[in-house]
Design an enzyme around this catalytic site. Structure first.
Site, mmCIF file in Angstrom:
data_model
loop_
_atom_site.group_PDB
_atom_site.id
_atom_site.type_symbol
_atom_site.label_atom_id
_atom_site.label_comp_id
_atom_site.label_asym_id
_atom_site.label_seq_id
_atom_site.Cartn_x
_atom_site.Cartn_y
_atom_site.Cartn_z
ATOM 1 N N LYS A 196 0.826 -1.207 0.000
ATOM 2 C CA LYS A 196 0.000 0.000 0.000
ATOM 3 C C LYS A 196 0.863 1.261 0.000
ATOM 4 O O LYS A 196 1.923 1.318 0.610
ATOM 5 C CB LYS A 196 -0.934 0.011 1.214
ATOM 6 C CG LYS A 196 -1.939 -1.136 1.223
ATOM 7 C CD LYS A 196 -2.919 -1.048 0.084
ATOM 8 C CE LYS A 196 -3.877 -2.228 0.061
ATOM 9 N NZ LYS A 196 -4.883 -2.178 1.107
ATOM 10 N N SER A 240 -13.863 -14.804 -3.645
ATOM 11 C CA SER A 240 -14.381 -14.616 -5.002
ATOM 12 C C SER A 240 -13.723 -15.580 -5.975
ATOM 13 O O SER A 240 -12.577 -15.992 -5.793
ATOM 14 C CB SER A 240 -14.126 -13.183 -5.460
ATOM 15 O OG SER A 240 -12.744 -12.890 -5.486
ATOM 16 N N TRP A 272 -12.223 1.606 1.948
ATOM 17 C CA TRP A 272 -12.456 1.524 0.507
ATOM 18 C C TRP A 272 -13.721 2.250 0.087
ATOM 19 O O TRP A 272 -14.251 2.024 -1.000
ATOM 20 C CB TRP A 272 -12.459 0.073 0.056
ATOM 21 C CG TRP A 272 -11.098 -0.549 0.229
ATOM 22 C CD1 TRP A 272 -9.950 0.070 0.646
ATOM 23 C CD2 TRP A 272 -10.743 -1.914 -0.006
ATOM 24 N NE1 TRP A 272 -8.910 -0.814 0.687
ATOM 25 C CE2 TRP A 272 -9.352 -2.040 0.291
ATOM 26 C CE3 TRP A 272 -11.438 -3.039 -0.431
ATOM 27 C CZ2 TRP A 272 -8.678 -3.251 0.179
ATOM 28 C CZ3 TRP A 272 -10.765 -4.243 -0.558
ATOM 29 C CH2 TRP A 272 -9.404 -4.337 -0.253
ATOM 30 N N HIS A 327 -2.468 -11.579 -8.002
ATOM 31 C CA HIS A 327 -2.368 -10.288 -8.667
ATOM 32 C C HIS A 327 -1.443 -10.326 -9.880
ATOM 33 O O HIS A 327 -1.106 -9.291 -10.444
ATOM 34 C CB HIS A 327 -1.909 -9.216 -7.676
ATOM 35 C CG HIS A 327 -2.972 -8.865 -6.677
ATOM 36 N ND1 HIS A 327 -3.159 -9.595 -5.533
ATOM 37 C CD2 HIS A 327 -3.907 -7.893 -6.658
ATOM 38 C CE1 HIS A 327 -4.161 -9.073 -4.840
ATOM 39 N NE2 HIS A 327 -4.631 -8.057 -5.501
ATOM 40 N N CYS A 363 -5.378 -13.924 -2.133
ATOM 41 C CA CYS A 363 -6.528 -13.021 -2.156
ATOM 42 C C CYS A 363 -7.618 -13.673 -2.995
ATOM 43 O O CYS A 363 -7.481 -14.805 -3.466
ATOM 44 C CB CYS A 363 -6.093 -11.672 -2.739
ATOM 45 S SG CYS A 363 -7.174 -10.292 -2.297
#
Length: 778
Positions: free
Chosen positions: A126, A452, A580, A713, A745
């Protein structure tokens, strides 16, 4: 001063940066088309030039017409990666990515960002306290530096050829090295900052090229100076002094603006004031106004006052900003107006959000509106009377917001006000662990995914058609059920132990909840870059938060009906929903977090009643909001951890609570992660090659943990041997009875072919490590 270019005053009004992905995500589409082989490098370059020129012309239309007022902050992927490209700092593990001319071309640039079949990309983390991610440079004694890119110069020349003198931008040398990590080949204790003298000549060469191209100003971004580091402050101070002694002493250079966004500069202001830079930007929105003595030390340098918030979307209190400018002007020399940070963190234009109420739109300022606010405040500095109408209009809008229905709801405040310590605690972990073992019967190293599954074009098309009325709600729900069934069957076939429903019904892990909670609104065109070509649409949290009906229960209940294995209920945690979203700025964040926590607590109770035995409450943004100054961190960690515990503490002992964190320096907040008291915590670890397990070991983390073994990613597929090696490392440092196996993730951004192959390799590797554990135990 530069030999070629006459001194040009710093513009009275400017932005520190501007959204670069395109008003309709044109850059995202072009870059992804290039990756897919649908367009060539020339077409990508043409698309980039169109975006750059449209940005420059738009900002001029909004009043930023002076030379160097338009920031040259375009990037194909990431501003830190841009600095790496210009410095030629390619890690040795990638081999030689430089072409025959010694340049890092676009393919080499994207290789660092995305990796190769055999080589992981640069680590991602980040950017300060934002939801933007940057690519971490890898620097060691072996790293060679040379000016390996001309893109900053070429972009300036392109704009100039079209009649606009922009202000070139690059991450400054001190921030670049402080944000770097030691390379794999570096000796223990090596500090990238020790290479400062080696990179300064490259920066100097870049300044000379910009001078030759006609640039009157350059912006060197030094946000690391507003952070408390483990590196001693005196060492950083010396690096700042040396950097700007060298760069301002260059024989041929543009005038230098040093920008310091994201917080108060504090002690480093005096260091920069003592150098020969020409202008200093301070974040005067988030940071306090420096003392008169500190400002006086700037002498004839221009003070660029960041009084307009570049990080959030609320309309500026122009009256308060004008008073702040008066205070700055009384103590400093020449003062100009800018944003506190780059506006890359906000959408383009609120006038495009016609679906929002007139009242809500009147409270907001996106990037274009912030340019207008900056221009109005610059006009105030020149002639206070000329800005009176704008100031009065802003004050009226702010007063209207405070009195609007829904901003305060007494039933919500009564509930948060009646909370007691008991509302934030569960039973002891040993009691919960025994109850969960009895209820779940999981094998050693249980496998799962984060939530997801790939969002296919068919899923996105169905959602769009439903929104347009081309599909009835019943038709849409059936399509989503068909996708859930497919995902459940795939996980069964792959051999996963704890399943997920894949979240096809969710457009975004925060927006989905925002659309189902009172106190939120969502945008249509409010895209913001998260990393690379990845964009999000942060929701707008403007009022008190309540849940009027269950949100996720029917989907989880249906998915559980398809399998005898445990199905995870999937929720987004209160801190991440805040981080977010664009969150209201009229009350403490802790109060807002507790409101969201209570809504989630009610959702968990309904999931339990529906028979869901495992519930994951994701908090990937826990580290993100951590204040940059250490003195402020304890208070943040208290309310952030408490809001998670408030959401989860009502769960029964036999209900296993999971959480998930990603892309942060976990060692910094390991105590807070422990304090969440989740039964299982999954953490990003693949791209950083299992660094986190050392923090877990040294801390003595005692509950379930799943360090990620598959970096989602990047498009690369990890082979079975790679995953096996990562798991073997984890087992060496964390007791195997605590370990879970999962990707880093969620899989939303990936395609099904790569996802299936990767997940299959994860299961194979898990079986290998399980067999080894059984053999060792026998």
């Amino acid at each position: 001063m530069p030999e070629n270019n006459p001194a040009t005053p710093f513009p009275a009004a400017s932005l520190l940066g501007y959204p670069r992905i395109g008003r309709r995500r044109e850059l995202k589409k072009a870059v992804e088309a290039y990756w897919a082989g649908k367009i060539d490098a020339d077409a990508l370059d043409a698309a980039a030039k169109d975006i750059q020129l449209s940005i420059a012309r738009r900002l001029q239309d909004l009043g930023l017409t002076e030379a160097a007022a338009v920031p040259g902050t375009f990037s194909y992927y990431d501003q830190v990666l841009d600095a790496t490209a210009h410095l030629g700092a390619v890690p040795a593990r990638f081999g030689n990515l430089l072409n025959a001319e010694g340049q890092l071309d676009i393919d080499g640039y994207f290789t660092l960002a995305r990796g190769t079949k055999d080589q992981q990309p640069l680590e991602m983390t980040k950017w300060f306290d934002t939801n933007y991610h940057y690519l971490v440079p890898e620097i060691g004694p072996e790293t060679t530096f040379a000016l390996a890119s001309n893109r900053i110069v070429a972009e300036f020349e392109f704009a100039l050829a079209n009649g606009i003198e922009t202000r070139p931008y690059i991450v400054g040398p001190v921030t670049y090295l402080l944000l770097s990590k030691a390379s794999d080949d570096a000796p223990a204790g090596f500090a990238p900052l020790s290479r400062l003298e080696d990179i300064l000549p490259v920066y100097t060469q870049l300044l000379e090229k910009l001078t030759a191209a006609g640039a009157s100003w350059i912006q060197l971004d030094e946000p690391a100076l507003v952070v408390d580091h483990d590196t001693p402050a005196a060492e950083i101070e010396a690096a700042v002094a040396r950097s700007y002694e060298v760069l301002s002493g260059a024989a041929k250079r543009p005038q230098i603006l040093v920008s310091t966004p994201y917080g108060a500069l504090d002690g480093q202001l005096g260091t920069l004031a003592a150098t020969a830079i020409d202008a200093l930007h301070i974040d005067a929105f988030k940071g306090a106004v420096p003392s008169a003595a500190a400002l006086a030390a700037l002498g004839d340098k221009t003070l660029v006052a960041g009084v307009v918030d570049g990080h959030n979307i609320w309309r500026n209190d122009l009256a308060a900003s004008a008073a702040k400018l008066d205070e700055l002007k009384a103590a400093a020399g020449r003062v100009t107006v800018s944003t506190s940070t780059s506006t890359q963190h906000v959408p383009h234009d609120v006038t495009e959000e016609g679906q929002l109420s007139d009242d809500l739109r009147s409270w907001l300022a996106f990037a274009d509106q912030k340019a207008v606010e900056v221009k109005a405040l610059a006009a105030y500095l020149a002639d206070p009377a000329s800005a009176r109408a704008a100031i009065d209009e802003a004050s009226a809008a702010i007063a209207g917001r405070a009195a609007a229905a829904g901003v305060r709801r007494e039933e919500v405040r009564t509930r948060t006000g009646s909370l007691t310590d008991a509302d934030f605690s569960r039973s002891e972990y040993a009691v919960r662990e025994a109850a969960q073992e009895k209820a779940l019967h999981l094998p050693p190293l249980p496998t799962t995914t984060i939530g997801s599954f790939p969002q296919t074009s068919g899923i996105r098309s169905a959602r769009a058609r439903n929104n347009k009325g081309e599909l009835t709600n019943a038709q849409y729900e059936q399509l989503m059920k068909d996708e859930i069934k497919r995902v459940v069957e795939l996980q069964e076939e792959l051999g996963y132990d704890v399943l997920v429903h894949g979240e096809p019904e969710r457009n975004d892990m925060v927006q989905y909840f925002a659309e189902n909670l009172d106190g939120f609104d969502v945008t249509v065109h409010g895209w913001v870059q998260s990393y690379g070509s990845r964009c999000t649409r942060p929701s707008i949290l403007w009022g008190d938060v309540t849940r009027s009906a269950p949100i996720t229960v029917k989907w989880a209940e249906y998915a559980q009906s398809l399998t005898g294995k445990p199905m995870k209920g999937m929720l987004t945690g209160p801190v991440t929903i805040l981080a977010w979203s664009f969150v209201r700025d009229d009350q403490p964040l802790g109060e807002t977090a507790n409101q969201v926590g209570l809504a989630l607590r009610d959702e968990i109770a309904d999931l339990e009643a529906a028979g869901i035995k495992i519930i994951q409450v994701d908090e990937p943004a826990l580290r993100e909001l951590l204040p940059l100054r250490k003195a402020e961190q304890a208070a943040y960690l208290k309310w952030s951890v408490d809001s998670f515990r408030l959401a989860t503490a009502g769960a029964a002992d036999a209900t296993q609570i999971h959480t998930h964190l990603c892309y942060s320096e976990f060692g910094v907040i390991i105590d807070a992660i422990d304090g969440l008291d989740a039964d299982v915590t999954s953490i990003e670890a693949a791209r950083s090659r299992m660094e986190v397990v050392h923090d877990l070991e040294s801390h003595g983390f005692g509950r379930g943990v799943g360090p990620g073994v598959y970096d989602i990613h990047s498009p690369r597929v990890p082979c079975e041997a790679e995953v096996t090696e990562l798991l073997a490392t984890a087992v060496k440092h964390v007791p195997s009875r605590q370990l879970w196996v999962n990707p880093d993730c969620g899989l939303k951004t990936r395609g099904y072919a790569e996802t299936e192959e990767s997940l299959r390799n994860v299961v194979k590797a898990t079986k290998t490590i399980r067999a080894g554990l059984l053999a060792a135990a026998s």
